[in-house]
Each structure stands twice: as C-alpha cells, then as structure tokens.
Design a protein around this motif. Sequence first.
Motif, PDB file in Angstrom:
ATOM      1  N   GLY A   9       0.582  -1.185  -0.109  1.00  0.00           N
ATOM      2  CA  GLY A   9      -0.023  -0.125   0.320  1.00  0.00           C
ATOM      3  C   GLY A   9       1.464   1.424  -0.165  1.00  0.00           C
ATOM      4  N   SER A  10       0.056   2.315   0.443  1.00  0.00           N
ATOM      5  CA  SER A  10       1.536   3.715  -0.032  1.00  0.00           C
ATOM      6  C   SER A  10       2.027   3.987   1.367  1.00  0.00           C
ATOM      7  CB  SER A  10      -0.015   4.181   0.536  1.00  0.00           C
ATOM      8  OG  SER A  10      -0.944   5.340  -0.016  1.00  0.00           O
ATOM      9  N   SER A  11       3.071   4.565   1.567  1.00  0.00           N
ATOM     10  CA  SER A  11       4.204   4.628   2.094  1.00  0.00           C
ATOM     11  C   SER A  11       4.736   5.986   2.455  1.00  0.00           C
ATOM     12  CB  SER A  11       5.199   3.464   2.517  1.00  0.00           C
ATOM     13  OG  SER A  11       6.167   3.942   2.588  1.00  0.00           O
ATOM     14  N   LYS A  12       5.311   5.966   4.036  1.00  0.00           N
ATOM     15  CA  LYS A  12       5.766   7.261   3.993  1.00  0.00           C
ATOM     16  C   LYS A  12       7.233   7.336   3.620  1.00  0.00           C
ATOM     17  CE  LYS A  12       3.201  10.024   7.434  1.00  0.00           C
ATOM     18  NZ  LYS A  12       1.557   9.620   7.309  1.00  0.00           N
ATOM     19  N   ASP A  13       8.304   6.335   3.970  1.00  0.00           N
ATOM     20  CA  ASP A  13       9.493   6.070   4.144  1.00  0.00           C
ATOM     21  C   ASP A  13      10.523   4.797   2.999  1.00  0.00           C
ATOM     22  OD1 ASP A  13       8.523   3.601   5.403  1.00  0.00           O
ATOM     23  OD2 ASP A  13       9.612   4.557   7.190  1.00  0.00           O
ATOM     24  N   PHE A  14       9.259   4.292   2.328  1.00  0.00           N
ATOM     25  CA  PHE A  14       9.452   2.759   1.373  1.00  0.00           C
ATOM     26  C   PHE A  14      10.393   1.401   2.806  1.00  0.00           C
ATOM     27  CE2 PHE A  14       8.660   6.602  -0.654  1.00  0.00           C
ATOM     28  CZ  PHE A  14       7.147   5.954  -1.555  1.00  0.00           C
ATOM     29  N   ALA A  15      10.475   1.953   3.693  1.00  0.00           N
ATOM     30  CA  ALA A  15      11.499   0.881   4.284  1.00  0.00           C
ATOM     31  C   ALA A  15      11.918   0.146   3.782  1.00  0.00           C
ATOM     32  CB  ALA A  15      11.022   0.591   5.849  1.00  0.00           C
ATOM     33  N   GLY A  21      11.837  10.236  -7.277  1.00  0.00           N
ATOM     34  CA  GLY A  21      12.390  10.952  -6.494  1.00  0.00           C
ATOM     35  C   GLY A  21      12.687  10.001  -5.082  1.00  0.00           C
ATOM     36  N   ALA A  22      11.934   9.612  -4.993  1.00  0.00           N
ATOM     37  CA  ALA A  22      12.486   8.922  -3.642  1.00  0.00           C
ATOM     38  C   ALA A  22      13.907   8.178  -3.103  1.00  0.00           C
ATOM     39  CB  ALA A  22      11.603   7.722  -2.511  1.00  0.00           C
ATOM     40  N   LEU A  23      14.222   7.758  -4.793  1.00  0.00           N
ATOM     41  CA  LEU A  23      15.977   6.873  -4.814  1.00  0.00           C
ATOM     42  C   LEU A  23      16.884   7.984  -4.243  1.00  0.00           C
ATOM     43  CD1 LEU A  23      14.488   4.450  -7.335  1.00  0.00           C
ATOM     44  CD2 LEU A  23      15.406   3.685  -5.473  1.00  0.00           C
ATOM     45  N   ALA A  24      17.781   7.660  -4.294  1.00  0.00           N
ATOM     46  CA  ALA A  24      19.028   7.756  -3.755  1.00  0.00           C
ATOM     47  C   ALA A  24      19.814   8.089  -5.183  1.00  0.00           C
ATOM     48  CB  ALA A  24      20.318   7.714  -3.227  1.00  0.00           C
ATOM     49  N   ASP A  25      20.726   9.355  -5.616  1.00  0.00           N
ATOM     50  CA  ASP A  25      21.572   9.076  -7.173  1.00  0.00           C
ATOM     51  C   ASP A  25      21.918   8.211  -7.104  1.00  0.00           C
ATOM     52  OD1 ASP A  25      22.559  10.727  -8.978  1.00  0.00           O
ATOM     53  OD2 ASP A  25      23.819  11.032  -7.831  1.00  0.00           O
ATOM     54  N   GLY A  26      22.266   7.539  -8.231  1.00  0.00           N
ATOM     55  CA  GLY A  26      22.695   5.985  -8.609  1.00  0.00           C
ATOM     56  C   GLY A  26      21.496   5.252  -8.742  1.00  0.00           C
ATOM     57  N   CYS A  27      20.763   4.986  -7.515  1.00  0.00           N
ATOM     58  CA  CYS A  27      19.790   4.033  -8.139  1.00  0.00           C
ATOM     59  C   CYS A  27      18.289   4.831  -8.417  1.00  0.00           C
ATOM     60  CB  CYS A  27      19.134   4.196  -6.269  1.00  0.00           C
ATOM     61  SG  CYS A  27      20.435   3.262  -4.961  1.00  0.00           S
ATOM     62  N   PHE A  28      18.586   5.807  -8.784  1.00  0.00           N
ATOM     63  CA  PHE A  28      17.672   6.190  -9.576  1.00  0.00           C
ATOM     64  C   PHE A  28      17.641   5.706 -11.038  1.00  0.00           C
ATOM     65  CE2 PHE A  28      15.446   9.093 -12.804  1.00  0.00           C
ATOM     66  CZ  PHE A  28      14.348   8.902 -12.734  1.00  0.00           C
ATOM     67  N   GLU A  29      18.937   5.851 -11.300  1.00  0.00           N
ATOM     68  CA  GLU A  29      19.161   5.065 -12.473  1.00  0.00           C
ATOM     69  C   GLU A  29      19.284   3.702 -12.911  1.00  0.00           C
ATOM     70  OE1 GLU A  29      20.948   7.432 -10.961  1.00  0.00           O
ATOM     71  OE2 GLU A  29      21.506   9.071 -12.187  1.00  0.00           O
ATOM     72  N   ARG A  30      19.512   3.331 -11.266  1.00  0.00           N
ATOM     73  CA  ARG A  30      19.515   1.715 -11.100  1.00  0.00           C
ATOM     74  C   ARG A  30      18.104   1.642 -11.841  1.00  0.00           C
ATOM     75  NH1 ARG A  30      23.056  -2.233  -7.794  1.00  0.00           N
ATOM     76  NH2 ARG A  30      21.850  -3.750  -8.145  1.00  0.00           N
ATOM     77  N   PHE A  31      17.370   1.552 -10.581  1.00  0.00           N
ATOM     78  CA  PHE A  31      16.176   0.788  -9.970  1.00  0.00           C
ATOM     79  C   PHE A  31      14.902   1.577 -11.143  1.00  0.00           C
ATOM     80  CE2 PHE A  31      19.221  -0.258  -6.785  1.00  0.00           C
ATOM     81  CZ  PHE A  31      19.616  -1.860  -7.291  1.00  0.00           C
ATOM     82  N   SER A  32      14.975   2.371 -11.726  1.00  0.00           N
ATOM     83  CA  SER A  32      13.386   3.024 -12.700  1.00  0.00           C
ATOM     84  C   SER A  32      14.367   4.062 -13.820  1.00  0.00           C
ATOM     85  CB  SER A  32      13.063   4.518 -11.669  1.00  0.00           C
ATOM     86  OG  SER A  32      11.923   5.387 -11.811  1.00  0.00           O
ATOM     87  N   THR A  51       8.290  12.191 -13.863  1.00  0.00           N
ATOM     88  CA  THR A  51       9.259  11.401 -12.408  1.00  0.00           C
ATOM     89  C   THR A  51       8.872  12.478 -11.291  1.00  0.00           C
ATOM     90  OG1 THR A  51      10.827   9.820 -13.348  1.00  0.00           O
ATOM     91  CG2 THR A  51      11.761  10.830 -11.062  1.00  0.00           C
ATOM     92  N   LYS A  52       8.418  12.677 -10.415  1.00  0.00           N
ATOM     93  CA  LYS A  52       8.300  13.649  -9.376  1.00  0.00           C
ATOM     94  C   LYS A  52       9.593  13.726  -8.559  1.00  0.00           C
ATOM     95  CE  LYS A  52       5.033  15.640  -5.638  1.00  0.00           C
ATOM     96  NZ  LYS A  52       5.926  14.898  -4.652  1.00  0.00           N
ATOM     97  N   GLY A  53      10.243  14.596  -8.507  1.00  0.00           N
ATOM     98  CA  GLY A  53      11.968  15.161  -7.697  1.00  0.00           C
ATOM     99  C   GLY A  53      12.616  14.630  -8.668  1.00  0.00           C
ATOM    100  N   GLY A  54      11.738  14.718  -9.793  1.00  0.00           N
ATOM    101  CA  GLY A  54      12.737  14.218 -10.641  1.00  0.00           C
ATOM    102  C   GLY A  54      14.150  14.877 -12.137  1.00  0.00           C
ATOM    103  N   GLY A  55      13.486  16.435 -11.320  1.00  0.00           N
ATOM    104  CA  GLY A  55      14.602  17.371 -11.676  1.00  0.00           C
ATOM    105  C   GLY A  55      16.513  17.132 -12.386  1.00  0.00           C
ATOM    106  N   LEU A  56      16.616  16.575 -10.641  1.00  0.00           N
ATOM    107  CA  LEU A  56      18.336  16.715 -11.191  1.00  0.00           C
ATOM    108  C   LEU A  56      18.785  15.789 -12.281  1.00  0.00           C
ATOM    109  CD1 LEU A  56      17.975  15.873  -6.634  1.00  0.00           C
ATOM    110  CD2 LEU A  56      19.264  17.405  -8.244  1.00  0.00           C
TER     111      LEU A  56
END
Length: 356
Positions: free
Chosen positions: A158-164, A211-222, A248-253
């Motif tokens: 379901g929805s999550s705040k931190d994607f733990a 946009g919740a992913l760390a730099d490097g993880c965004f490219e690899r996992f999304s 990508t919300k938060g994908g501007g970087l």
Amino acid sequence: MKPINDTFLRALKREQTDYTPVWLMRQAGRYLPEYNATRARLGSFLALAKCPEAACEVTLQPVDRFGLDAAILFSDILTVPDAMGLGLSFVAGEGPVFAKPVQSEEAVAALDVPDMEETLGYVTEAVRVIRRELNNRVPLIGFSGSPFTLACYMIEGGSSKDFATVKKMMYTRPDLLERILDVNARAVTAYLNAQIKAGTQALQVFDTWGGALADGCFERFSLRYMKQIIDGLIHEHDGQKVPVIIFTKGGGLWLEQMAACGADCVGLDWTVNLAKARRRVNDAVSLQGNLDPAVLFADEAAIRREVRRVIDSFGPVGKGGHVFNLGHGINQHTDPEAVRILVDEVHTYSRRMHEL
Ligand code: CP3
C-alpha cells in the motif's frame, strides 16, 4: 485519424502551435461533483474503473467542462499489479491496499506478466468506448505506473511514507527487486502496447516515487526500466506517432538522463525552473508542467499570475515544445472554478509565446 484539436500532440512533437495546450494530472476525480455522482452510482472507485461506459463518462467530464486539450483514460496505475493477482482494494482514508504484498523470495519468484486480454480487457474496452465518444475532438492519453512506482505499492502492500520495505530489499537483495522490476517492465510494455492498439494517442508513465531514490539508485532501479518500456513500445498506430511522456516527481536533478532515455517529453514538478530545464535538455524533448497544484487554492488574481509565471519561464516556444500541466495531480479539495480560470489564462496568455 488526426484529432480536430491536435495542439497537444503537436506540442509533444515540438511542432508549431497557436497556443500552449493544457491538461491536468488527475483531471477526472473527486474535486468534480459530477465525478462523485457517477462514482456513487457505481458504488466504488474500482467498480467505476472496471466499467468501460462509466470510465468513459468520467473521462469526458473535465474535457467537456473546461475545454482541456487532451483527455486521459480513467483508470489507475495499480490495475497492473491487481492483474498479477495481488488483490487490490481501496480502504477509505487509507488509500490502496494489496492483500498479497510481494515480500518473500517465493512471492517474487511467483510473479509473472498477466494475460492482457483476460485480466485487463476492461481497460482496452474503455479506450475503445472513449475514442468513439470523444469523436476525435481531442487526443486520448493512455498511461501506466513506472516499474519502480508499481514495485513500491507491491512490496509495501500500500502507500508508504519512507519506503522502508522496498529500500531494505534494494540494499540487501537487489536481485529480488530487479526481478520484480523486470516483470513490471514487461507487463507495462504489453499493457501500453494494448492501449495503443485500442486507440490511445499519447502515453504517460507516472514515476511518482522515483524521486525517493538515492543518486545512482534512480538510474539503476527506475530510469533503466522506463527505458526498457520505451524500447519495447510500438510507437506508431494508424500511421500516427504515439508520443511518450515520462514524469518522475522529484526527478529534476536527473533531467539530462531522463531526456536521453527515448521519451518525447519529460514532465516536471514545480521545483524546476522551465527556462533552465530547457537549456539543460537543449530542446531535444518537449517539457510538461509545472504549476504547483496548491496555486489552485489561491484567489483568481494569484492563479492568473502564477500561470503566467510558468508560461513566461518557458519563454517563446520556438523549436521547443511546452505542454502546460500541474507539477503533480490535482488536489481533491480544489474548487472547479479555479481550474476554469487556469485553463482560460493558459489559452489566452500563451498565444504571445507562439508568434513566429
Ligand atoms: O488523471 C486522471 O484523471 C486519470 C485517472 C488516474 C487515477 N489515478 C484515478 C484515481 C490516474 C492517471 C491515476 C494515477 C495514479 N494512481 C498514480 C500516479 C499519479 C499520482 O498521483 O502520483 C498513483 C500513485 C495512483 C495510486 C492511487 N490511486 C492512490 C495512492 C490512490 C488513493 C489516494 C487518492 O488519491 O485517493 C488512488 C485512487 C484513485 N485513482 C482515485 C482516482 C480518481 C481516487 C479514488 C476515489 O475516487 O475514491
């Protein structure tokens, strides 16, 4: 056949238009009284989404009311994991819930691409009904979630705040997450190709949580899996190109990488300046966005002023392409009158940016 108003498709392809086209993410929904009436008649959101005639009715409501330049298929991104057998329901006040979240090695191994016609035939039927009723007035947008955003809901349940739970899997067993993402990418590719064949004229991939992913993880996992989808699309139907938007919300970087993945257009949230974004991608793709949805809670003068700020920040369109939109979905407590003002301001003020 070409739509009578093809401004949206032309802007996506960076062709000359008279004004900046506008549609809004989540334009059909609870802020519209006529939507609430149709949903009450059908009994629930899922019943509404699974009835092609009713889905058609609510798809057309915002187009008829506001004169928007595109319609978007009424459905949900979570229909795909639902078709995989995860058991989707919507709990009031809580949002989506999956009865069978994908958290164990066995659950990951059991995942497979569902048969499109058997499990998602109600979506392609809705596309056919909507195209018939739209009668080529404006183009119809199809959509899906990104593999990563779908995985967030599938793994968390379901929805999550931190994607733990997702992130724990990503850092401890990336092979399991990559298997989920690959199944999702293959399922979404088949799903979007089925939508194209049924008549959608443009596509958007919603990467709400990339946009919740760390730099490097965004490219690899999304991003990598969005590229896999784009590489597998048919891209053309009935002799017409079907442009693809990735958001990508938060994908501007990561704008440069997103612009290079094969999409025709990149959607941006309100944290990004459009003039700078244009320079970064050198007008190689069109841009969509990016008004803060909260502007629609302000008074008329402020709405008109903020709409102009977005149009001015893109500047004279020239060889670029701009599709006006919000930076994320419209809030359910928005006054429909605010949307009417927004559309009016985009349609009138933007003309000056399209003079040759
Ligand atoms: O844009 C449109 O008008 C088309 C319809 C559409 C819906 N969902 C209908 C909907 C689209 C494109 C979506 C996409 C979607 N769904 C996303 C990506 C876009 C975004 O907003 O980030 C996501 C993350 C979902 C998952 C989802 N669906 C959630 C988290 C929820 C519950 C929270 C909420 O907003 O209520 C939904 C339910 C949903 N999908 C509603 C609508 C109109 C509201 C349900 C209702 O009417 O009760």
